[in-house]
Each structure stands twice: as structure tokens, then as C-alpha cells.
Design a protein around this motif. Sequence first.
Motif, PDB file in Angstrom:
ATOM      1  N   SER A  93       0.801  -1.048  -0.025  1.00 59.43           N
ATOM      2  CA  SER A  93      -0.034   0.096   0.042  1.00 59.43           C
ATOM      3  C   SER A  93       0.793   1.055  -0.112  1.00 59.43           C
ATOM      4  CB  SER A  93      -0.954  -0.156   1.375  1.00 59.43           C
ATOM      5  OG  SER A  93      -1.637   1.305   1.322  1.00 59.43           O
ATOM      6  N   LYS A  94       0.440   2.155  -0.959  1.00 59.29           N
ATOM      7  CA  LYS A  94       1.052   3.243  -0.969  1.00 59.29           C
ATOM      8  C   LYS A  94       0.508   4.634   0.078  1.00 59.29           C
ATOM      9  CE  LYS A  94       3.092   3.036  -5.396  1.00 59.29           C
ATOM     10  NZ  LYS A  94       3.384   3.594  -7.140  1.00 59.29           N
ATOM     11  N   ASN A  95      -0.964   3.907   0.643  1.00 60.21           N
ATOM     12  CA  ASN A  95      -1.337   4.823   1.541  1.00 60.21           C
ATOM     13  C   ASN A  95      -1.198   4.495   2.934  1.00 60.21           C
ATOM     14  OD1 ASN A  95      -2.666   6.122  -0.844  1.00 60.21           O
ATOM     15  ND2 ASN A  95      -4.472   4.954  -0.620  1.00 60.21           N
ATOM     16  N   GLU A  96      -0.599   5.209   3.663  1.00 58.89           N
ATOM     17  CA  GLU A  96       0.191   4.752   4.945  1.00 58.89           C
ATOM     18  C   GLU A  96      -0.731   4.133   5.874  1.00 58.89           C
ATOM     19  OE1 GLU A  96       2.822   6.541   8.498  1.00 58.89           O
ATOM     20  OE2 GLU A  96       2.449   7.885   6.899  1.00 58.89           O
ATOM     21  N   ASN A  97      -2.085   4.589   5.950  1.00 59.16           N
ATOM     22  CA  ASN A  97      -2.891   4.196   6.805  1.00 59.16           C
ATOM     23  C   ASN A  97      -4.159   3.482   6.345  1.00 59.16           C
ATOM     24  OD1 ASN A  97      -1.604   5.182   9.285  1.00 59.16           O
ATOM     25  ND2 ASN A  97      -2.174   7.321   8.504  1.00 59.16           N
ATOM     26  N   ALA A  98      -3.977   2.756   5.244  1.00 59.43           N
ATOM     27  CA  ALA A  98      -4.908   2.239   4.594  1.00 59.43           C
ATOM     28  C   ALA A  98      -4.351   0.696   3.891  1.00 59.43           C
ATOM     29  CB  ALA A  98      -5.664   2.819   3.502  1.00 59.43           C
ATOM     30  N   PHE A  99      -5.116  -0.332   4.071  1.00 62.87           N
ATOM     31  CA  PHE A  99      -4.455  -1.573   3.717  1.00 62.87           C
ATOM     32  C   PHE A  99      -5.479  -2.534   3.391  1.00 62.87           C
ATOM     33  CE2 PHE A  99      -3.034  -5.737   5.685  1.00 62.87           C
ATOM     34  CZ  PHE A  99      -2.624  -6.256   4.437  1.00 62.87           C
ATOM     35  N   HIS A 100      -5.740  -3.119   2.301  1.00 59.29           N
ATOM     36  CA  HIS A 100      -6.739  -4.303   1.804  1.00 59.29           C
ATOM     37  C   HIS A 100      -6.121  -5.608   2.556  1.00 59.29           C
ATOM     38  CE1 HIS A 100      -9.348  -2.775  -1.114  1.00 59.29           C
ATOM     39  NE2 HIS A 100      -8.280  -2.076  -1.856  1.00 59.29           N
ATOM     40  N   GLY A 101      -6.420  -5.350   3.848  1.00 58.40           N
ATOM     41  CA  GLY A 101      -6.271  -6.470   4.622  1.00 58.40           C
ATOM     42  C   GLY A 101      -7.293  -7.528   5.008  1.00 58.40           C
ATOM     43  N   CYS A 102      -8.418  -7.390   4.100  1.00 57.70           N
ATOM     44  CA  CYS A 102      -9.557  -8.470   4.282  1.00 57.70           C
ATOM     45  C   CYS A 102      -9.828  -8.894   2.853  1.00 57.70           C
ATOM     46  CB  CYS A 102     -10.851  -7.593   4.653  1.00 57.70           C
ATOM     47  SG  CYS A 102     -11.993  -8.834   5.336  1.00 57.70           S
ATOM     48  N   GLY A 103      -8.910  -8.524   1.702  1.00 55.54           N
ATOM     49  CA  GLY A 103      -8.924  -9.019   0.531  1.00 55.54           C
ATOM     50  C   GLY A 103      -9.991  -8.507  -0.558  1.00 55.54           C
ATOM     51  N   HIS A 104     -10.393  -7.323  -0.181  1.00 54.58           N
ATOM     52  CA  HIS A 104     -11.475  -6.826  -1.068  1.00 54.58           C
ATOM     53  C   HIS A 104     -10.996  -6.428  -2.255  1.00 54.58           C
ATOM     54  CE1 HIS A 104     -14.253  -5.674   2.786  1.00 54.58           C
ATOM     55  NE2 HIS A 104     -13.735  -7.048   2.547  1.00 54.58           N
ATOM     56  N   ASP A 105      -9.627  -6.177  -2.517  1.00 53.05           N
ATOM     57  CA  ASP A 105      -8.964  -5.913  -3.817  1.00 53.05           C
ATOM     58  C   ASP A 105      -9.011  -7.304  -4.717  1.00 53.05           C
ATOM     59  OD1 ASP A 105      -7.221  -7.124  -1.823  1.00 53.05           O
ATOM     60  OD2 ASP A 105      -5.582  -6.503  -2.903  1.00 53.05           O
ATOM     61  N   TRP A 106      -8.977  -8.429  -4.088  1.00 57.70           N
ATOM     62  CA  TRP A 106      -8.846  -9.568  -4.721  1.00 57.70           C
ATOM     63  C   TRP A 106     -10.388  -9.800  -5.160  1.00 57.70           C
ATOM     64  CZ3 TRP A 106     -10.826 -14.872  -3.821  1.00 57.70           C
ATOM     65  CH2 TRP A 106     -10.152 -15.786  -4.395  1.00 57.70           C
ATOM     66  N   HIS A 107     -11.268  -9.549  -4.526  1.00 62.08           N
ATOM     67  CA  HIS A 107     -12.981  -9.665  -4.589  1.00 62.08           C
ATOM     68  C   HIS A 107     -13.203  -8.864  -5.844  1.00 62.08           C
ATOM     69  CE1 HIS A 107     -13.633 -10.530  -0.142  1.00 62.08           C
ATOM     70  NE2 HIS A 107     -12.951 -11.632  -0.745  1.00 62.08           N
ATOM     71  N   THR A 108     -12.608  -7.608  -5.753  1.00 56.10           N
ATOM     72  CA  THR A 108     -13.045  -6.794  -6.974  1.00 56.10           C
ATOM     73  C   THR A 108     -12.565  -7.289  -8.460  1.00 56.10           C
ATOM     74  OG1 THR A 108     -13.021  -4.906  -5.256  1.00 56.10           O
ATOM     75  CG2 THR A 108     -12.625  -4.275  -7.720  1.00 56.10           C
ATOM     76  N   THR A 109     -11.049  -7.794  -8.214  1.00 54.80           N
ATOM     77  CA  THR A 109     -10.401  -8.419  -9.363  1.00 54.80           C
ATOM     78  C   THR A 109     -11.211  -9.475  -9.732  1.00 54.80           C
ATOM     79  OG1 THR A 109      -8.184  -7.689  -8.354  1.00 54.80           O
ATOM     80  CG2 THR A 109      -8.398  -9.501 -10.029  1.00 54.80           C
ATOM     81  N   ILE A 110     -11.740 -10.521  -9.022  1.00 52.98           N
ATOM     82  CA  ILE A 110     -12.558 -11.412  -9.534  1.00 52.98           C
ATOM     83  C   ILE A 110     -13.889 -11.063 -10.322  1.00 52.98           C
ATOM     84  CG2 ILE A 110     -13.958 -13.409  -8.785  1.00 52.98           C
ATOM     85  CD1 ILE A 110     -10.904 -13.763  -8.570  1.00 52.98           C
ATOM     86  N   ALA A 111     -14.512 -10.083  -9.648  1.00 52.41           N
ATOM     87  CA  ALA A 111     -15.762  -9.507 -10.387  1.00 52.41           C
ATOM     88  C   ALA A 111     -15.548  -8.861 -11.476  1.00 52.41           C
ATOM     89  CB  ALA A 111     -16.584  -8.738  -9.451  1.00 52.41           C
ATOM     90  N   LEU A 112     -14.430  -8.114 -11.676  1.00 50.00           N
ATOM     91  CA  LEU A 112     -14.123  -7.592 -12.823  1.00 50.00           C
ATOM     92  C   LEU A 112     -13.690  -8.613 -13.999  1.00 50.00           C
ATOM     93  CD1 LEU A 112     -11.878  -4.475 -11.515  1.00 50.00           C
ATOM     94  CD2 LEU A 112     -13.791  -4.309 -13.101  1.00 50.00           C
TER      95      LEU A 112
END
Length: 407
Positions: A93-112
Amino acid sequence: MKNILQMTEPLTNKLLEIRKELHQHPEVSGEEYETTRRIKQWLTDAGCRILPINTQTGAVAEVSGNKEGPTVAFRADIDALPIPEQTGLPYSSKNENAFHGCGHDWHTTIALGAAMVLSQIRDQFAGHVRFIFQPAEETTQGAKALIDHGLFQDGKIQGIFGLHNQPSIPAGKVGITEHRLMAAVDTLHITIKGKSGHGAIPHQNIDAVVAGSAVVMGLQTAVSRNIDPFEPVVITIGSFHSGTAHNVIAGTAELWGTVRSFNPDVRKQLPELIQRISVDIAAGCGAEAKAEIIPQVPAIQNDAEMTSIVKKAAQSVMGKDSIVKPEPTMGGEDFSLYQEHVPGCYFWVGTGDPMKSIDKPWHDPAFLVNDELIPDTVRLVAEILLTSLKHFQTFTKGEVNHDANLL
């Protein structure tokens, strides 16, 4: 029909790039502006139609077949957690106080990926598939916002599906059940009113700290002595605020907590039970108490027919032995709000691989997802959606105007 495998393989590298881009630029609940913009761009590039829904973040897109038919939906959550990342990944993450620590980036990729696949074979199926990219799942506000802004208003969606990665299930397995999976979530707020005064003369005052502490302890018996032991319930007080000085007896206390349950009938009993215990115990200390339950989301209630569709697709794509019975969790999921409107199925895709350190639980700062499973999971979702369209085909009557606004 073209083989979904043939459609997915050429997309793999692109989907990996998307996943890494999303991971590097996480945005927390309600602030997913750039995430939304990029999702819409990827969908538009794939030939998907963006549907109008007037929320600040999130998106809904539709892929239509070559013939009129039923409409089904797939939901992916898009928000990140407000915590720093500790994975050491080269694309952290390039955003210091944010992190895809639940895998929602993975879910979004699957849907796309599933949207891209279906857009390439739209001439080979009848009906419509809506892809819901939901914001603010972590705060349980996203599903409600989309529903309030007309997600189901046109009455066309007949079934809905959603998934979550699950590192406690081995990679390649799929956790599917018609029974308990994720609990109902409610917020608990208790206020205690006593009488403030000098810490040296407690007999002339009413100590809200003592009363509040007694209430916390008393609530531990709310479950063990009032609820059927075969009905899981959790009451946790996570915040207790009282007092302003070390030598002053506090006149007020404010408690916040969370209440989890599965059985809707038990859930209905809990507000009165918590209120009674809080009021009576506080009264025993000479104080007054008021307890309020703020409803959040119901428990996941998977529909039998939708679950059967997911099982059939999982066996087809992942193998006959891929289905496992998932262990239920008292964690909550606002996908359940969609299930109050249409039948649906929410399931877990196993991603666990201890040899690759993919075994950290959700929300752990070192949490990892399994990118090797992206192609198979895209195929699984595409197969679920195509199978569900066939399932609902016999129930569709007449022409449907899919140019109407959602609003």
C-alpha cells in the motif's frame, strides 16, 4: 458455447496487474473515489454498461446477452481497512493508513474478470448480469446505501451471489452451506447515570464506574443463563468511558459494544434482555441505566436453490471434491441485506497455503491473498452466473426494458 477457460487464460496477466494496482491504492470505507473511477474505466473498456446509481462511491454495471431473459447479480466489496500494511510485498500500500487486509482488492478483481469474460460471450447467453461493486462493507453501510438508492427498485434482479476469500480453508476448496455462515450484527449503547462527587466520600455519591462495571459483568450471564445453549450469541463491551479526574467519583458512564447472533427469534429477544439486566443491575447500585440496540445487519441466510447452483458450478470448475462445509463465524457481512430482497448465496473460496504464508486471518496487518486462484475463481463466478441465468430462464415472461434507470 466458447469454453470459459479459453476466455479466462488471456486475461490472467491483466487481472494480476489490476489486483496489484488496487492493492497499492487502497481507500477506506466511504472514501473509495479513485477505486470507483478505475473500476468504471475497466468496465467501460471491457464493453460493460455502467448503470446509474446515485451514490458517491461504488458502481453497478451490466452485461447483457443477445436475447432477453432474467437478471442475476454478483457483488464484490471494494473498501480497505484503516490500518498500516505489514506484508513486505513489492506492491504494498502507498497509503500509509490504509490496507486491503481483508482481500477486497481480490474480490474486486474476480468480479472484473467475470464481467470481462461474460462480455466476450454475450452472444451466447440470454439475460442480464449485474456486477455490484459495493463500498463501505467494513462499516456495514455500503449495501444499505445501494439499496436505498434503488438497487432493487426496478424489480429485475432475481438472484444474487457473493464470495469472500477464506485463508482458513485450503486453497482450491470452496466453503458452501445452506446453514449458519455469518452472524447478525447489532451495536449496543448503554448510558449510566449516577451522582458525581468527591472521591473521598463515596457514600454521598453514586459511582457510575462501579455501576457500569457491574453491568458489564452482569451481561456475561445474559447468554449463559437466558439463551438456549445451542443458540450462539456474543455480547461484547468494547468501549467504556467514564470520569474526568482521579479523585472525583464519576457521575456518568457510556458503554459501547457489539451483539452477535444467528437465530432471528433469539435476536429479537436480546434488546429486552439487555435492557432489563442493565437497568436492574444499575438500580442495585443506586444508578440509572438505559440500553439501546442499534440494528446493523441480519445473519447470512443462503437460499437452497441458489446454494445448489453454487455447488454445481464449484464441482464443475474446481473439481468434484472441492466443496467443504465451512465453520460458521460470529463475524458479520452486509451481503445479508441483499438477501432480504432476493434469494442469494454467499460462499467462501479457500485461499489458505501455509507454505506461502497465506494463513493470516482477515484484518491481520500481514494478511495475504492467493493470486494463483484468480483464474479459477473468475471461471467459478462466470459459471455460477451463467448457470443461474439458465435456472431463472423458465420464470422470465415478456420483454423487460433494461434501459430504465435504477433510480
